[in-house]
Scaffold this active site. Structure first.
Site, PDB file in Angstrom:
ATOM      1  N   HIS A 257       0.861  -1.198   0.000  1.00 26.77           N
ATOM      2  CA  HIS A 257       0.000   0.000   0.000  1.00 26.77           C
ATOM      3  C   HIS A 257       0.889   1.237   0.000  1.00 26.77           C
ATOM      4  O   HIS A 257       1.504   1.562   1.014  1.00 26.77           O
ATOM      5  CB  HIS A 257      -0.903   0.016   1.248  1.00 26.77           C
ATOM      6  CG  HIS A 257      -1.852   1.185   1.277  1.00 26.77           C
ATOM      7  ND1 HIS A 257      -3.207   1.018   1.422  1.00 26.77           N
ATOM      8  CD2 HIS A 257      -1.652   2.522   1.183  1.00 26.77           C
ATOM      9  CE1 HIS A 257      -3.798   2.202   1.417  1.00 26.77           C
ATOM     10  NE2 HIS A 257      -2.871   3.136   1.271  1.00 26.77           N
TER      11      HIS A 257
ATOM     12  N   HIS B  34       1.401   5.458  -1.753  1.00 29.07           N
ATOM     13  CA  HIS B  34       0.999   6.594  -2.596  1.00 29.07           C
ATOM     14  C   HIS B  34       2.249   7.157  -3.246  1.00 29.07           C
ATOM     15  O   HIS B  34       3.125   7.675  -2.555  1.00 29.07           O
ATOM     16  CB  HIS B  34       0.316   7.680  -1.756  1.00 29.07           C
ATOM     17  CG  HIS B  34      -0.921   7.191  -1.076  1.00 29.07           C
ATOM     18  ND1 HIS B  34      -2.165   7.310  -1.636  1.00 29.07           N
ATOM     19  CD2 HIS B  34      -1.098   6.530   0.096  1.00 29.07           C
ATOM     20  CE1 HIS B  34      -3.066   6.754  -0.831  1.00 29.07           C
ATOM     21  NE2 HIS B  34      -2.446   6.279   0.227  1.00 29.07           N
ATOM     22  N   LEU B  35       2.324   7.042  -4.570  1.00 31.03           N
ATOM     23  CA  LEU B  35       3.504   7.544  -5.289  1.00 31.03           C
ATOM     24  C   LEU B  35       3.238   8.886  -5.954  1.00 31.03           C
ATOM     25  O   LEU B  35       4.153   9.483  -6.513  1.00 31.03           O
ATOM     26  CB  LEU B  35       3.972   6.512  -6.321  1.00 31.03           C
ATOM     27  CG  LEU B  35       4.530   5.206  -5.744  1.00 31.03           C
ATOM     28  CD1 LEU B  35       4.942   4.260  -6.878  1.00 31.03           C
ATOM     29  CD2 LEU B  35       5.714   5.457  -4.815  1.00 31.03           C
TER      30      LEU B  35
ATOM     31  N   ASN C 164      -5.462   7.234  -6.076  1.00 32.51           N
ATOM     32  CA  ASN C 164      -6.175   8.491  -5.764  1.00 32.51           C
ATOM     33  C   ASN C 164      -5.438   9.718  -6.304  1.00 32.51           C
ATOM     34  O   ASN C 164      -5.042  10.610  -5.580  1.00 32.51           O
ATOM     35  CB  ASN C 164      -6.435   8.623  -4.255  1.00 32.51           C
ATOM     36  CG  ASN C 164      -5.163   8.577  -3.419  1.00 32.51           C
ATOM     37  OD1 ASN C 164      -4.177   7.947  -3.800  1.00 32.51           O
ATOM     38  ND2 ASN C 164      -5.186   9.233  -2.277  1.00 32.51           N
TER      39      ASN C 164
ATOM     40  N   LYS D  23      -9.687  -0.490  -5.358  1.00 33.04           N
ATOM     41  CA  LYS D  23      -9.673   0.187  -4.066  1.00 33.04           C
ATOM     42  C   LYS D  23     -11.000   0.867  -3.786  1.00 33.04           C
ATOM     43  O   LYS D  23     -11.496   1.637  -4.600  1.00 33.04           O
ATOM     44  CB  LYS D  23      -8.542   1.240  -4.075  1.00 33.04           C
ATOM     45  CG  LYS D  23      -8.431   2.088  -2.827  1.00 33.04           C
ATOM     46  CD  LYS D  23      -7.887   1.312  -1.638  1.00 33.04           C
ATOM     47  CE  LYS D  23      -7.969   2.099  -0.344  1.00 33.04           C
ATOM     48  NZ  LYS D  23      -6.810   2.942  -0.083  1.00 33.04           N
TER      49      LYS D  23
ATOM     50  N   HIS E  83     -10.340   1.218   2.280  1.00 31.19           N
ATOM     51  CA  HIS E  83     -10.096   2.245   3.303  1.00 31.19           C
ATOM     52  C   HIS E  83     -11.286   2.161   4.253  1.00 31.19           C
ATOM     53  O   HIS E  83     -12.383   2.605   3.922  1.00 31.19           O
ATOM     54  CB  HIS E  83      -9.989   3.647   2.674  1.00 31.19           C
ATOM     55  CG  HIS E  83      -9.692   4.711   3.682  1.00 31.19           C
ATOM     56  ND1 HIS E  83      -8.511   5.406   3.707  1.00 31.19           N
ATOM     57  CD2 HIS E  83     -10.404   5.161   4.744  1.00 31.19           C
ATOM     58  CE1 HIS E  83      -8.521   6.242   4.748  1.00 31.19           C
ATOM     59  NE2 HIS E  83      -9.672   6.118   5.382  1.00 31.19           N
TER      60      HIS E  83
ATOM     61  N   HIS F  58      -4.299  -0.463   6.109  1.00 27.52           N
ATOM     62  CA  HIS F  58      -3.771   0.388   7.193  1.00 27.52           C
ATOM     63  C   HIS F  58      -4.662   0.371   8.441  1.00 27.52           C
ATOM     64  O   HIS F  58      -5.195   1.388   8.854  1.00 27.52           O
ATOM     65  CB  HIS F  58      -3.519   1.825   6.717  1.00 27.52           C
ATOM     66  CG  HIS F  58      -4.588   2.431   5.842  1.00 27.52           C
ATOM     67  ND1 HIS F  58      -5.915   2.483   6.211  1.00 27.52           N
ATOM     68  CD2 HIS F  58      -4.527   3.002   4.619  1.00 27.52           C
ATOM     69  CE1 HIS F  58      -6.604   3.073   5.257  1.00 27.52           C
ATOM     70  NE2 HIS F  58      -5.781   3.386   4.272  1.00 27.52           N
TER      71      HIS F  58
ATOM     72  N   ASP G 211       1.595   2.709   3.514  1.00 24.95           N
ATOM     73  CA  ASP G 211       0.740   3.883   3.327  1.00 24.95           C
ATOM     74  C   ASP G 211       1.577   5.160   3.271  1.00 24.95           C
ATOM     75  O   ASP G 211       1.109   6.221   3.668  1.00 24.95           O
ATOM     76  CB  ASP G 211      -0.346   3.978   4.408  1.00 24.95           C
ATOM     77  CG  ASP G 211      -1.472   4.924   4.012  1.00 24.95           C
ATOM     78  OD1 ASP G 211      -1.597   5.254   2.806  1.00 24.95           O
ATOM     79  OD2 ASP G 211      -2.234   5.341   4.901  1.00 24.95           O
TER      80      ASP G 211
HETATM   81 ZN    ZN Z   1      -3.376   5.138   1.739  1.00 23.00          ZN
END
Ligand code: ZN
Length: 345
Positions: free
Chosen positions: A14, A16-17, A42, A100, A137, A175, A248
């Site tokens: 998990h 975020h890039l 996202n 997701k 989430h 998470h 995360d």
């Molecule tokens: Zn996340």
């Protein structure tokens, strides 16, 4: 005393890039430690088609330095009424590894999220059929529910009915931050698993208020009280294959964190494995770090274990207070602290 640790190369289930300049600044931090990562969709606009995911995957590959071997695993952002054929096709083409579920407005760039889980039931039906994991989430966005209770209430109001309606659907509760989530996952069937971040293992909610407001410890789901952190540590270090690594890591420019409405997210990628190693050592469970970091995740996803290995050395490792990125700076997790382990290769 152990002075060096060799582990099968881990994966991050998990992360975020981001995109553009920020992607260029953060991609290597993940790619140097991890062989693969489940990349969150996202963006603005969110990644909802296989074509958009394939293009994003190409941008990630281009952002990683030559010489680092890294495979981004892409996810589809579920929206109300999403076309299940698009999911099935994207999965069959090897573009979508998973999808997701963000409840609308749950976190950064989630305004397009799902307003009622029933609006994606046809998609869940298809995912259950083809064995495509659903990543959740898990927080309600009902503002009458206290922010510290939103994960526990999500289990009761939404997750239990999804699991009952789709008993064979593979679900990763992302998470997790509460003992309620640990208990729920442990008591569910083998198709329900969870990721745990380094920060939720290291801090409880007091960290956000230690001597003043500490925006760099603010993330979503928000850190909870100590009894929950203890439950997460037991889950992560206890050897149960239902729990695995997902950082995360969520980079935000320092000025967007230190603001009158600061963004949620902690940038933990640069020293992720070192941070987890500290927790496992404190719990007397260094021998279980490899299972959590490198084995449980691929087995749940049905992917091969990585063939190569990494080494950590016991050496005092100061964490920089800020890291330059995208024309500004990011404050990393553990900024200003000294960690006991260093990733060497
Ligand atoms: Zn996340």
């Amino acid at each position: 005393m152990t002075v060096s640790l060799t582990l099968r190369r881990p994966d991050d289930w998990h992360v975020h890039l981001r995109d553009g300049q920020m992607l260029a600044a953060v991609a290597d931090a993940t790619a140097r430690q991890f062989a693969r990562a489940i990349v969150m969709p996202n963006l603005k606009p969110p990644v909802t088609t296989a074509a958009a995911a394939a293009a994003y995957r190409d941008r990630i590959r281009a952002a990683v330095s030559p010489g680092l071997k890294f495979e981004p695993l892409m996810t589809c952002y579920l929206v109300d009424g999403i076309d299940s054929d698009e999911l099935v096709r994207g999965h069959a083409q090897g573009i979508f590894t998973a999808a997701k579920l963000y409840p609308a407005h749950a976190t950064t760039n989630s305004a397009h999220g799902v307003t009622d889980v029933r609006h994606i039931y046809p998609a869940l039906e298809a995912m259950q059929r083809i064995g495509m994991p659903l990543l959740i989430h898990g927080e309600v966005t009902d503002h009458t529910v206290d922010i510290f209770d939103r994960e526990a209430v999500f289990i009761e109001r939404i997750l239990k009915s999804v699991v009952a309606d789709f008993p064979a659907l593979k679900i990763v509760f992302e998470h997790i931050t509460t003992k309620d989530a640990v208990d729920f996952v442990r008591d569910s069937g083998p198709n329900i698993a969870a990721t745990i971040t380094p920060h939720h293992l290291a801090i409880n909610r007091n960290a956000m208020f230690e001597g003043g407001m500490r925006p760099h410890f603010y993330c979503l789901p928000v850190a909870k009280r100590e009894l929950h952190r203890q439950a997460l540590r037991q889950a992560a270090t206890g050897g149960d294959p239902k729990f695995f690594l997902g950082t995360d890591s969520a980079p935000h420019a320092v000025e967007t964190k230190e603001s009158d409405c600061g963004c949620a997210g902690i940038y933990c990628a640069p020293l992720a494995i070192e941070s987890y190693a500290r927790v496992f050592e404190e719990e007397g469970a260094l021998d279980r770090l490899e299972g959590f970091a490198s084995e449980h995740g691929p087995r749940f996803y049905g992917l091969p274990l990585n063939p190569d290995f990494i080494t950590l050395e016991r050496v005092a490792t100061p964490v920089p207070p800020r890291i330059p990125a995208a024309g500004t700076e990011i404050v990393p997790f553990h900024a200003g602290e000294v960690l006991d382990w260093r990733f060497v290769a």
